[in-house]
Design an enzyme around this catalytic site. Structure first.
Site, PDB file in Angstrom:
ATOM      1  N   ASP A  72       0.834  -1.202   0.000  1.00 26.57           N
ATOM      2  CA  ASP A  72       0.000   0.000   0.000  1.00 26.57           C
ATOM      3  C   ASP A  72       0.868   1.252   0.000  1.00 26.57           C
ATOM      4  OD1 ASP A  72      -0.560   0.857   3.406  1.00 26.57           O
ATOM      5  OD2 ASP A  72       0.765  -0.736   2.709  1.00 26.57           O
ATOM      6  N   GLU A  73       0.321   2.312  -0.555  1.00 27.88           N
ATOM      7  CA  GLU A  73       0.821   3.679  -0.404  1.00 27.88           C
ATOM      8  C   GLU A  73       2.284   3.832  -0.811  1.00 27.88           C
ATOM      9  OE1 GLU A  73      -0.253   4.190   3.723  1.00 27.88           O
ATOM     10  OE2 GLU A  73      -2.196   5.020   3.175  1.00 27.88           O
TER      11      GLU A  73
END
Length: 673
Positions: free
Chosen positions: A324-325
């Site tokens: 993620d991210e």
């Protein structure tokens, strides 16, 4: 756009509505979609999990969390008495012995475990492999002149004993009747990010016991394992391999699968900070310790070595790489080498995101070669890629993106609902338990509100704990804070009818049922409030100067006139240590801080500070041979004395001279401040 915490998770505003409720009851939706035929968490194979018909609760239905899918009352009650035994077969014997320990608390005596012909008043545990109607996690319970619990597997039998324990928590007289109780969701998970902080083993053990009592079955742990191969990463917080083995073994006893996570290629600063050559460099030439350079073969090797270390400790079927991210607070255009890598590998139409998806797919191939299944978060899947994500990867959906949860299901991915409506962030916000209960939240209610079909690929849901502002909240406070919403979640993912008509009644029921026998006290405060001397090998705890002022380092005095301290118990299980001479409080708040503003650095000095409500001024007294450890409630490190008289914090596994003899002296007993 929502504001974000340090980990990057968005803060939902207080008015954020929950996803729109689907029209059909969740049990009917899941059954019609075929979810209950999905592969069950466990040994890795697929097995049919039949739907259990949700029957409306009646006045005769026992009120439990999670509720029973159905109940046929039999009339009358059964009391377990002095002659009660647990009669079991071979497959159920571990559960039988576990139950015997728990019943010792509930019944006040040890219940013998036997094999043979059951008698009146006995508890009968049986596994029956022909009971396809029970799936791999369901059970049948019949209470008449004895208690009969049957499961197709040992897991089903275990869940039947959880129901028995809750029945006993309500009333010593068991209601006669029967149920066939099968979960609506195969995965009923709790995620804990011990990624920038350390949750104690004792806290995780209590969580595991709580999860089992609520029939939750997966524990997703993002944590750093102390490494012998890469000792430079061993900055606290970390878990030793011995701690991890104990946590995994405890979870296994409670039929909980542990899923390890090492977040990559973003959020990698706990591992990458000492290795700038493996960090992604932006157009200015600055390396970023949070981002792995996914174009570098050495970086891939580094990450897979970390994976290997985890897989040796976590025997379950899954590995989670986060994913993620990666471009949080930035853009692919700041890293043109990703575009160049993607085009060189996949042609002129490739996008920078193809480099990211390619990295995930390569990790997936590596994990599959080790016999495991990969899991990721969904937010990197923005639809800007031309290279498809491997279909065998399980996607945990928490954030609306261009590629919706319904599209992922349509494309054949197995998807878990990890909506941020179920996020507990230490020191920040909590799931709205009342709203979740009142609006009948269910695993089909994703953050993007798009799911209407292909539910055979929906694995279940996950409740997540994040540490973003953990410096403002002790783990004991978190334990209390999670209590209501975790029970609402457990009710929703098991999928039976509501056990109470409204949230107030549900809360009363939750308090009545409490925790499972064996959970123990929420915490232990072994000493009364009062005035004490604290002495370790290096001398008595005191302030380095007199008169002391805020910021004065603590020291170990080797003198007969030992300083004295007030121990003031707090309402969340700790103590404040208040110096009698200066009125200042022991603290660890000066020194280098991590990215969550906590002085996590091993070797940081303990100091005397103005007494405030700061959680870093709370201390846990851990009984050990010869005395106590003094453990800071936030940093979770223990105070040690050095040869120069200094008093600093160190992780428990490396601490020496950290045993304090605490002796009461006549003094005024203060109250908590």
């Amino acid at each position: 756009m929502n504001s974000r915490d340090v980990t990057g998770r968005p803060r939902p505003p207080a008015h954020r509505p929950l996803p729109k409720r689907l029209a059909r009851p969740v049990a009917a939706v899941l059954a019609s979609g075929g979810l209950l035929a999905a592969a069950l968490v466990g040994a890795g194979g697929a097995a049919a999990e039949p739907a259990a018909r949700a029957v409306p609760a009646t006045a005769a239905t026992p009120a439990l969390i999670p509720s029973l899918h159905n109940w046929a009352p039999g009339g009358g009650t059964l009391r377990l008495g002095a002659r009660t035994r647990i009669d079991t077969d071979a497959a159920g014997e571990p559960t039988a012995r576990h139950l015997a320990d728990e019943l010792r608390d509930a019944l006040g005596r040890r219940v013998p475990v036997v094999r043979g012909a059951p008698g009146s008043g006995d508890i009968v545990l049986r596994t029956d492999g022909t009971r396809g109607d029970l799936g791999l996690q369901g059970y049948s319970l019949r209470i008449d002149d004895r208690v009969r619990i049957t499961g197709r597997t040992a897991t089903g039998v275990f869940y039947g004993t959880r129901t028995l324990l809750q029945l006993l928590a309500e009333n010593a007289a068991l209601p006669k009747g029967m149920t066939t109780d099968v979960p609506s969701s195969e995965e009923r998970g709790v995620g804990v990010c011990a990624c920038y902080t350390y949750n104690t083993e004792a806290w995780l053990t209590r969580l595991i016991k709580d999860m089992a009592y609520l029939k939750l079955n997966t524990l997703h742990l993002e944590l750093k394992v102390k490494s012998s191969q890469y000792p430079a990463i061993n900055t606290f917080s970390y878990y030793t391999p011995q701690e991890v083995r104990r946590i995994v073994a405890t979870a296994a006893r409670y039929h909980i699968t542990v899923i390890p996570e090492i977040n990559s290629p973003g959020h990698m600063d706990p591992y990458l900070t000492p290795y700038p050559d493996l960090q992604l460099t932006d157009t200015s030439g600055k390396p970023d310790p949070t981002r792995l350079d996914i174009t570098d073969p050495d970086a891939f090797t580094f990450f897979t070595h970390l994976v290997d270390a985890d897989l040796k400790l976590f025997p379950g079927p899954y590995f989670h790489m986060g994913a993620d991210e990666y471009m949080l607070r930035s853009a692919y255009s700041n890293y043109p080498q990703l575009q160049a890598y993607a085009r060189d590998k996949f042609g002129p139409d490739a996008t920078p995101q193809d480099a990211y998806v390619d990295f995930v797919n390569r990790v997936d191939a590596y994990v599959r070669s080790k016999g495991r299944t990969l899991r990721i978060w969904n937010d990197g899947l923005t639809g800007e890629n031309t290279v498809p994500l491997n279909r065998d990867i399980v996607v945990e959906h928490w954030l609306p993106e261009k590629e919706t949860s319904q599209q992922l299901l349509d494309e054949g991915y197995r998807v878990m609902n990890a909506t941020d409506a179920l996020y507990y962030v230490r020191g920040s916000y909590k799931p709205d338990a009342k709203k979740l209960y009142d609006t009948d939240w269910s695993p089909v209610d994703f953050a993007d509100g798009t799911v209407t079909g292909h539910l055979e690929n929906l694995t279940g849901a996950e409740y997540n704990l994040w540490p973003d502002n953990y410096g403002k909240e002790t783990e004991n406070q978190t334990q209390q804070g999670m209590f209501p919403s975790l029970r609402v979640f457990a009710q929703a993912v098991w999928g039976g009818p509501k056990p109470a008509p409204d949230y107030a009644s549900f809360s009363e029921l939750a308090d009545t049922l409490g925790h499972a026998p064996g959970y123990g006290p929420a915490w232990v405060q072994p000493l009364k409030a009062g005035t004490y001397r604290l002495r370790a090998d290096g001398g008595a705890l005191g302030e380095s100067t007199s008169p002391a002022t805020p910021g004065t380092p603590l020291t170990a005095h080797d003198s007969t006139a030992a300083p004295t301290w007030e121990l003031r118990p707090t309402d969340d299980g700790y103590y404040r240590l208040v110096a009698r001479d200066s009125g200042l409080c022991a603290d660890v708040s000066r020194g280098a801080v991590n990215n969550m503003h906590v002085v996590e650095e091993a070797g940081a000095a303990a100091t005397a500070e103005m007494c405030t409500s700061a959680p870093s001024q709370k201390w846990q007294l851990e009984p050990v041979s010869g005395g106590y450890r003094l453990v800071d409630a936030i940093t979770q490190q223990t105070l040690v004395t050095g040869p120069d008289g200094s008093v600093v914090q160190q992780p428990r596994d490396v601490a020496r001279h950290d045993v304090w003899n605490i002796t009461p002296v006549p003094a005024h007993h203060g109250s908590d401040s």
